[in-house]
Enzyme design. Structure first.
Site, PDB file in Angstrom:
ATOM      1  N   SER A  72      17.019  19.895 -15.062  1.00  0.00           N
ATOM      2  CA  SER A  72      15.944  20.961 -15.017  1.00  0.00           C
ATOM      3  C   SER A  72      16.843  22.192 -15.664  1.00  0.00           C
ATOM      4  O   SER A  72      17.869  22.522 -15.294  1.00  0.00           O
ATOM      5  CB  SER A  72      15.743  21.236 -13.716  1.00  0.00           C
ATOM      6  OG  SER A  72      14.692  22.442 -13.648  1.00  0.00           O
ATOM      7  N   HIS A 103       0.911  -1.200  -0.128  1.00  0.00           N
ATOM      8  CA  HIS A 103      -0.021   0.048   0.026  1.00  0.00           C
ATOM      9  C   HIS A 103       0.832   1.200  -0.287  1.00  0.00           C
ATOM     10  O   HIS A 103       0.269   2.256   0.378  1.00  0.00           O
ATOM     11  CB  HIS A 103      -0.917   0.031   1.262  1.00  0.00           C
ATOM     12  CG  HIS A 103      -1.557  -1.257   1.338  1.00  0.00           C
ATOM     13  ND1 HIS A 103      -2.927  -1.652   0.714  1.00  0.00           N
ATOM     14  CD2 HIS A 103      -1.453  -2.429   1.954  1.00  0.00           C
ATOM     15  CE1 HIS A 103      -3.274  -2.737   1.234  1.00  0.00           C
ATOM     16  NE2 HIS A 103      -2.342  -3.368   1.901  1.00  0.00           N
TER      17      HIS A 103
END
Length: 478
Positions: free
Chosen positions: A284, A154
């Site tokens: 970036s 999960h």
């Protein structure tokens, strides 16, 4: 490359030249000519009046020149029919063969049979790519088989596993994909010489009603094009369920690539693993420090595209009216090659990433240590009972201490102090709590499972495809 028109990024940025060539116009129309030659040769062998000169001219011009393509394009502008455009264009190159090119055939004789050949070759290339990624992941898994790391269910911290065992999960998905690709290749058949609606009526007429010769014609052409079997019956086309099955298989590879790519992105976020990065690679344009998982992200994006194409095969198979309808043509020109190109690109990226993964054991150990006290509570509980404690009382104490330690972590941002809390509790005075914090106590049989998987599952794959593992791996374009 034209800078004034849209170019498909699958060709210009992502897929290999090898896969692009398989779906090129030169490959397709070269196959058409080879199919027409196989048909003419077989018809001559069975007694039809096919001049030797016609076959000689056909054999001498199987590979199309740029002039051939220009001539075919000129014919198609008038005829609005690509197959007949190429029939007429080749007829000019082979004047002695012009009267017998495409004799008795329908367009699907060349289009469908050629696409089956292209599909087979594409699956063979995908198979090679799969084997190389499987091998790279298996080597990585063996190397890190014993390295404990935090497991997740999960996406929440769970019982520890090992870095290598996690890699076997990615690898096993691809082994299952390989089985599917092998199955598709084994079951892929030839359309053959079936005629306009699949009844072979025109060929029966050509051979004066001799059905045995029609059967033999079908066999001869199939053998010349190197297929072991043909589909027993067809309409005008081979069963479009075949495309649906192939696209589903390729989608399955995409699912495996996407799952692994997502896992790698999560692990890079946690600074436990990183994909390889070039020395001059920029993460970036603004944030110069960034090191993004751009290869895994690209793999996920291309995989998602390939997965979406599977629905095209389903819809096309479901909407073929009676013996056929032509709404499949434009769709298949896109879905078949682009699915192959996208998966080819995914596996190129996957091989590159799997072969250069960076592992940071100290970060992995620190992340595991921050959660390990919670993982150790069951062992602490059992040790407390062995030391004479009451199981129910100890369980409640562990529950309360775990809750309070969790609050310290979440609300105050401090380190997990569960072990210190337990050490201060007299009920656990007889328990060696430090002994419960060895990560290797909680990884079960993960190392053994990893080595056994590599030996028993990957080993036979390596043996079957030893040649594929000796060839040069494809390079990323960007």
């Amino acid at each position: 490359m034209s800078h004034d028109r849209y170019e498909n990024p699958l060709l210009t940025r992502y897929a290999s030249d090898a896969m692009a060539e398989l779906w090129s116009a030169r490959t397709k129309h070269g196959l058409w000519r080879r199919l027409w030659l196989a048909l003419a040769e077989s018809q001559q062998e069975l007694g039809l009046d096919i001049p030797d000169a016609a076959l000689e001219q056909m054999r001498a011009s199987l590979d199309l020149s740029d002039d051939d393509f220009a001539l075919a394009a000129k014919y198609e502008m008038d005829l609005r029919h690509d197959v007949m455009a190429h029939v007429h264009a080749w007829g000019e190159v082979c004047p002695d063969a012009r009267p017998i090119i495409h004799l008795g055939a329908t367009s699907c004789f060349v289009t469908d049979n050629a696409e089956l050949i292209q599909t087979r070759r594409s699956l063979e290339l995908v198979r090679t790519r799969l084997v190389r990624v499987i091998d790279a992941l298996a080597r990585f898994a063996e190397q890190w088989a014993d390295e404990p790391c935090l497991g997740f269910t999960h996406l929440q911290p769970a019982q520890p596993t090992t870095v290598g065992k996690r890699a076997t999960l990615w690898c096993q998905d691809l082994c299952l994909d390989l089985e599917e690709v092998e199955h598709r290749l084994a079951r892929l058949k030839f359309r053959g010489v079936k005629g306009t609606t699949g009844t072979q009526a025109t060929f029966l007429q050509l051979f004066g009603g001799d059905g045995a010769k029609v059967d033999r014609l079908d066999e001869l052409v199939r053998e010349k094009m190197d297929f072991a079997e043909s589909y027993a019956v067809t309409g005008q086309t081979y069963p479009r369920k075949v495309d649906a099955m192939v696209l589903a298989t390729l989608s399955g590879v995409g699912q495996s690539c996407h799952k692994a790519g997502t896992d790698l992105r999560i692990l890079q976020h946690r600074k436990e693993l990183e994909e390889p990065q070039g020395d001059k690679q920029i993460g970036s344009s603004a944030m110069a420090y960034k090191r993004n998982p751009m290869r895994a992200e690209r793999m996920c994006g291309l995989a998602r595209f390939a997965m979406s194409l599977a629905a095209n095969g389903d819809d096309t198979a479901a909407t073929q009216w009676l013996e056929r309808t032509l709404d499949d043509s434009a769709n298949r020109r896109l879905s078949l090659p682009q699915s192959c190109l996208a998966i080819d690109a995914c596996l190129l990226i996957y091989a590159n990433v799997a072969g250069g993964l960076l592992v940071y054991p100290k970060v992995i150990a620190a992340n595991l240590a921050s959660e390990l006290p919670f993982m150790a509570t069951e062992a602490v509980l059992m040790a407390g009972v062995e030391a004479g404690g009451d199981r129910q009382d100890l369980h409640e104490r562990v529950r309360v201490h775990s809750r309070d330690a969790g609050r310290v972590v979440k609300e105050q941002g401090e380190a997990n102090d569960l072990i210190a809390r337990l050490q201060a509790d007299d009920a656990f005075a007889g328990v060696d709590l430090s002994a419960t914090l060895d990560p290797k106590k909680y990884i079960g049989r993960a190392p053994e499972q990893t080595r056994r998987f590599v030996e028993q599952v990957v080993g036979p794959i390596r043996e079957r495809y030893a040649d594929a593992l000796t060839g040069a791996a494809g390079e990323l374009k960007v």
